[in-house]
Design a protein around this motif. Sequence first.
Motif, PDB file in Angstrom:
ATOM      1  N   ASN A  69       0.901  -1.319  -0.049  1.00  0.00           N
ATOM      2  CA  ASN A  69       0.004   0.143   0.151  1.00  0.00           C
ATOM      3  C   ASN A  69       0.761   1.250   0.062  1.00  0.00           C
ATOM      4  OD1 ASN A  69       0.730  -0.934   2.531  1.00  0.00           O
ATOM      5  ND2 ASN A  69      -0.514   1.021   3.447  1.00  0.00           N
ATOM      6  N   ARG A  70       2.128   1.127   0.210  1.00  0.00           N
ATOM      7  CA  ARG A  70       2.834   2.304   0.226  1.00  0.00           C
ATOM      8  C   ARG A  70       4.333   1.934   0.173  1.00  0.00           C
ATOM      9  NH1 ARG A  70       4.876   3.425   5.963  1.00  0.00           N
ATOM     10  NH2 ARG A  70       4.073   2.143   7.366  1.00  0.00           N
ATOM     11  N   ILE A  94       8.008   1.064  -0.996  1.00  0.00           N
ATOM     12  CA  ILE A  94       8.447   0.197  -2.274  1.00  0.00           C
ATOM     13  C   ILE A  94       7.602  -0.670  -2.749  1.00  0.00           C
ATOM     14  CG2 ILE A  94      10.423  -1.765  -2.662  1.00  0.00           C
ATOM     15  CD1 ILE A  94      12.163   0.124  -0.513  1.00  0.00           C
ATOM     16  N   ARG A 115      -2.064  -4.725   5.226  1.00  0.00           N
ATOM     17  CA  ARG A 115      -2.880  -5.134   6.093  1.00  0.00           C
ATOM     18  C   ARG A 115      -4.164  -4.397   6.584  1.00  0.00           C
ATOM     19  NH1 ARG A 115       1.422  -3.363  11.291  1.00  0.00           N
ATOM     20  NH2 ARG A 115       2.160  -1.512  10.286  1.00  0.00           N
ATOM     21  N   ASN A 142       7.650  -8.150   1.185  1.00  0.00           N
ATOM     22  CA  ASN A 142       8.143  -6.663   1.289  1.00  0.00           C
ATOM     23  C   ASN A 142       7.933  -6.122   2.657  1.00  0.00           C
ATOM     24  OD1 ASN A 142       8.868  -3.939   0.059  1.00  0.00           O
ATOM     25  ND2 ASN A 142       6.723  -3.894   0.445  1.00  0.00           N
ATOM     26  N   SER A 195      15.315  -7.320   1.824  1.00  0.00           N
ATOM     27  CA  SER A 195      16.077  -7.408   3.091  1.00  0.00           C
ATOM     28  C   SER A 195      16.762  -6.149   3.205  1.00  0.00           C
ATOM     29  CB  SER A 195      17.030  -8.561   2.961  1.00  0.00           C
ATOM     30  OG  SER A 195      17.680  -8.827   4.398  1.00  0.00           O
ATOM     31  N   LYS A 232      16.859  -8.664  10.031  1.00  0.00           N
ATOM     32  CA  LYS A 232      17.299  -8.612   8.656  1.00  0.00           C
ATOM     33  C   LYS A 232      18.483  -9.844   8.325  1.00  0.00           C
ATOM     34  CE  LYS A 232      14.236  -5.656   6.695  1.00  0.00           C
ATOM     35  NZ  LYS A 232      13.218  -6.248   5.720  1.00  0.00           N
ATOM     36  N   THR A 289      11.332   6.563   1.610  1.00  0.00           N
ATOM     37  CA  THR A 289      10.004   6.183   1.915  1.00  0.00           C
ATOM     38  C   THR A 289       9.796   6.586   3.342  1.00  0.00           C
ATOM     39  OG1 THR A 289      10.952   4.000   2.652  1.00  0.00           O
ATOM     40  CG2 THR A 289      10.137   4.134   0.424  1.00  0.00           C
ATOM     41  N   VAL A 304      15.982   4.274   0.141  1.00  0.00           N
ATOM     42  CA  VAL A 304      15.181   4.350  -0.711  1.00  0.00           C
ATOM     43  C   VAL A 304      14.518   5.770   0.205  1.00  0.00           C
ATOM     44  CG1 VAL A 304      13.361   3.919  -2.108  1.00  0.00           C
ATOM     45  CG2 VAL A 304      15.230   2.294  -1.575  1.00  0.00           C
ATOM     46  N   ASP A 342      -2.064  -9.364   7.267  1.00  0.00           N
ATOM     47  CA  ASP A 342      -0.984  -8.809   8.237  1.00  0.00           C
ATOM     48  C   ASP A 342      -0.091  -9.897   8.242  1.00  0.00           C
ATOM     49  OD1 ASP A 342       0.181  -8.267  10.652  1.00  0.00           O
ATOM     50  OD2 ASP A 342      -1.488  -7.337  11.525  1.00  0.00           O
ATOM     51  N   VAL A 343       1.202  -9.624   8.080  1.00  0.00           N
ATOM     52  CA  VAL A 343       2.304 -10.616   8.257  1.00  0.00           C
ATOM     53  C   VAL A 343       2.534 -11.285   9.652  1.00  0.00           C
ATOM     54  CG1 VAL A 343       3.207  -9.891   6.077  1.00  0.00           C
ATOM     55  CG2 VAL A 343       4.165  -9.143   8.396  1.00  0.00           C
ATOM     56  N   TYR A 398      16.281  -4.074  14.195  1.00  0.00           N
ATOM     57  CA  TYR A 398      16.001  -4.181  12.489  1.00  0.00           C
ATOM     58  C   TYR A 398      17.210  -5.149  12.030  1.00  0.00           C
ATOM     59  CZ  TYR A 398      15.491  -2.697   7.755  1.00  0.00           C
ATOM     60  OH  TYR A 398      15.050  -2.277   6.418  1.00  0.00           O
TER      61      TYR A 398
HETATM   62  P1  NDP Z   1       7.609   1.858   4.448  1.00  0.00           P
HETATM   63  O1  NDP Z   1       7.500   1.868   5.876  1.00  0.00           O
HETATM   64  O2  NDP Z   1       7.297   2.775   3.406  1.00  0.00           O
HETATM   65  O3  NDP Z   1       6.378   0.657   4.171  1.00  0.00           O
HETATM   66  C1  NDP Z   1       6.450  -0.482   4.776  1.00  0.00           C
HETATM   67  C2  NDP Z   1       5.256  -1.301   4.181  1.00  0.00           C
HETATM   68  O4  NDP Z   1       5.188  -2.650   5.145  1.00  0.00           O
HETATM   69  C3  NDP Z   1       3.927  -0.486   4.597  1.00  0.00           C
HETATM   70  O5  NDP Z   1       3.193  -1.028   3.443  1.00  0.00           O
HETATM   71  C4  NDP Z   1       3.338  -1.397   5.763  1.00  0.00           C
HETATM   72  O6  NDP Z   1       1.909  -1.472   5.845  1.00  0.00           O
HETATM   73  C5  NDP Z   1       3.888  -2.765   5.612  1.00  0.00           C
HETATM   74  N1  NDP Z   1       3.719  -3.519   7.041  1.00  0.00           N
HETATM   75  C6  NDP Z   1       4.506  -3.363   8.044  1.00  0.00           C
HETATM   76  N2  NDP Z   1       3.839  -3.931   9.057  1.00  0.00           N
HETATM   77  C7  NDP Z   1       3.151  -5.054   8.462  1.00  0.00           C
HETATM   78  C8  NDP Z   1       2.413  -5.992   8.938  1.00  0.00           C
HETATM   79  N3  NDP Z   1       2.404  -6.752   9.995  1.00  0.00           N
HETATM   80  N4  NDP Z   1       1.509  -6.673   7.874  1.00  0.00           N
HETATM   81  C9  NDP Z   1       1.464  -6.307   6.530  1.00  0.00           C
HETATM   82  N5  NDP Z   1       2.218  -5.130   6.328  1.00  0.00           N
HETATM   83  C10 NDP Z   1       3.055  -4.603   6.992  1.00  0.00           C
HETATM   84  O7  NDP Z   1       8.884   0.963   4.156  1.00  0.00           O
HETATM   85  P2  NDP Z   1       9.583   0.691   2.777  1.00  0.00           P
HETATM   86  O8  NDP Z   1       8.785   0.720   1.621  1.00  0.00           O
HETATM   87  O9  NDP Z   1      10.833   1.590   2.772  1.00  0.00           O
HETATM   88  O10 NDP Z   1      10.211  -0.580   2.868  1.00  0.00           O
HETATM   89  C11 NDP Z   1      10.030  -1.975   2.321  1.00  0.00           C
HETATM   90  C12 NDP Z   1      10.966  -2.976   2.643  1.00  0.00           C
HETATM   91  O11 NDP Z   1      12.068  -2.398   1.971  1.00  0.00           O
HETATM   92  C13 NDP Z   1      10.935  -3.313   4.083  1.00  0.00           C
HETATM   93  O12 NDP Z   1      11.294  -4.537   4.253  1.00  0.00           O
HETATM   94  C14 NDP Z   1      12.099  -2.676   4.335  1.00  0.00           C
HETATM   95  O13 NDP Z   1      13.148  -3.136   5.668  1.00  0.00           O
HETATM   96  C15 NDP Z   1      13.023  -2.595   3.029  1.00  0.00           C
HETATM   97  N6  NDP Z   1      14.255  -1.721   3.196  1.00  0.00           N
HETATM   98  C16 NDP Z   1      14.085  -0.349   3.077  1.00  0.00           C
HETATM   99  C17 NDP Z   1      14.951   0.354   2.823  1.00  0.00           C
HETATM  100  C18 NDP Z   1      14.796   2.047   2.629  1.00  0.00           C
HETATM  101  O14 NDP Z   1      15.714   2.693   2.422  1.00  0.00           O
HETATM  102  N7  NDP Z   1      13.451   2.505   2.388  1.00  0.00           N
HETATM  103  C19 NDP Z   1      16.282   0.166   2.932  1.00  0.00           C
HETATM  104  C20 NDP Z   1      16.513  -1.355   3.117  1.00  0.00           C
HETATM  105  C21 NDP Z   1      15.381  -2.470   3.277  1.00  0.00           C
HETATM  106  P3  NDP Z   1       0.963  -0.163   6.843  1.00  0.00           P
HETATM  107  O15 NDP Z   1       0.689   1.058   5.883  1.00  0.00           O
HETATM  108  O16 NDP Z   1      -0.082  -0.980   7.004  1.00  0.00           O
HETATM  109  O17 NDP Z   1       1.920   0.102   8.027  1.00  0.00           O
END
Ligand code: NDP
Length: 260
Positions: A15-16, A18, A41, A102, A164, A188, A219, A217, A73-74, A184
């Motif tokens: 939903n948001r 990456i 979720r 993701n 990861s 990972k 976000t 990234v 919801d994971v 974190y």
């Molecule tokens: P965001 O915080 O922008 O998005 C996180 C996403 O995970 C949201 O959609 C959130 O949903 C979802 N989420 C969190 N908890 C749950 C749950 N229990 N069940 C289902 N969905 C859940 O993070 P990013 O897009 O930046 O990160 C995506 C992935 O990339 C992650 O695994 C992160 O660790 C990894 N990553 C990101 C980096 C970066 O620089 N951005 C660097 C390295 C890795 P909700 O809206 O409901 O909270």
Amino acid sequence: MAGLRVRSALLTGANRGIGLGLVKHFLQLPNPPERIFAACRDPKGERAQELQSLASKHPRNGALTSCCVDSVDVTDPASIQAAAARVTEHLKGSGLNLLINNAGIVKWNSLDTTTREEMSEVYATNTIGPLLVSQAFLPLLKKAAQGSPSSELSCSRAAIINISSIGGSIASESSWDMIQIVSYRCSKAALNMLTKCQSLGYRQHGILCAALHPGWVQTDMGSPPLTVDMSVQMMLEVFSKLSEKDSGTLLDWEGKVIPW
Ligand code: NDP
């Protein structure tokens, strides 16, 4: 990218950030998947509105590509099982080619301030979540691998990609002086080991398993230099090239191997 011919893909945290970027870019591929399952979720919530409006342009019975928003919801095994049952029904006997774990969370604490509760919460989302989601969708991934005309490992055939972070690499001291995020990093590192185990366990079923660091990234979680579009564009390029030799490795958004 021409090499990426995925008939069906499911991603968590769609939903948001990456995850949403991946959905957008999948839909723009010259050969988009026929079925995209965009799991989040709270599909009816404020933060899923952009995804919902994207999905409404690619309805369930769309001729070429459908994008279904599903609820996962994971950290909730029942929600994972229910989604697997819905996706199985929707695929009508076909398999699932690509599963992208993701969804993830970060807690901005240090070595001294990380708590027991925080360690458990982050581990539940970032490590146990991908384990349970992969277990639930394994029958569909196996089906896709068995039904594929190719015997090579690839994302087009059947794959689990765990998103990861280089922060989980024990060999790298990545940004320790700036951010400690111990829970974190540990979650990972464990996800990386899970990826290795999955690659060893699922190779016989024809399923490629790899961990991907998307870069830093912009976000809600991350920060520049990369935009979501830049990271996702390059990760899709990497997906299109993954093969047997990459299964059980940690790669970055440009396809370079990161030491565990
Ligand atoms: P965001 O915080 O922008 O998005 C996180 C996403 O995970 C949201 O959609 C959130 O949903 C979802 N989420 C969190 N908890 C749950 C749950 N229990 N069940 C289902 N969905 C859940 O993070 P990013 O897009 O930046 O990160 C995506 C992935 O990339 C992650 O695994 C992160 O660790 C990894 N990553 C990101 C980096 C970066 O620089 N951005 C660097 C390295 C890795 P909700 O809206 O409901 O909270």
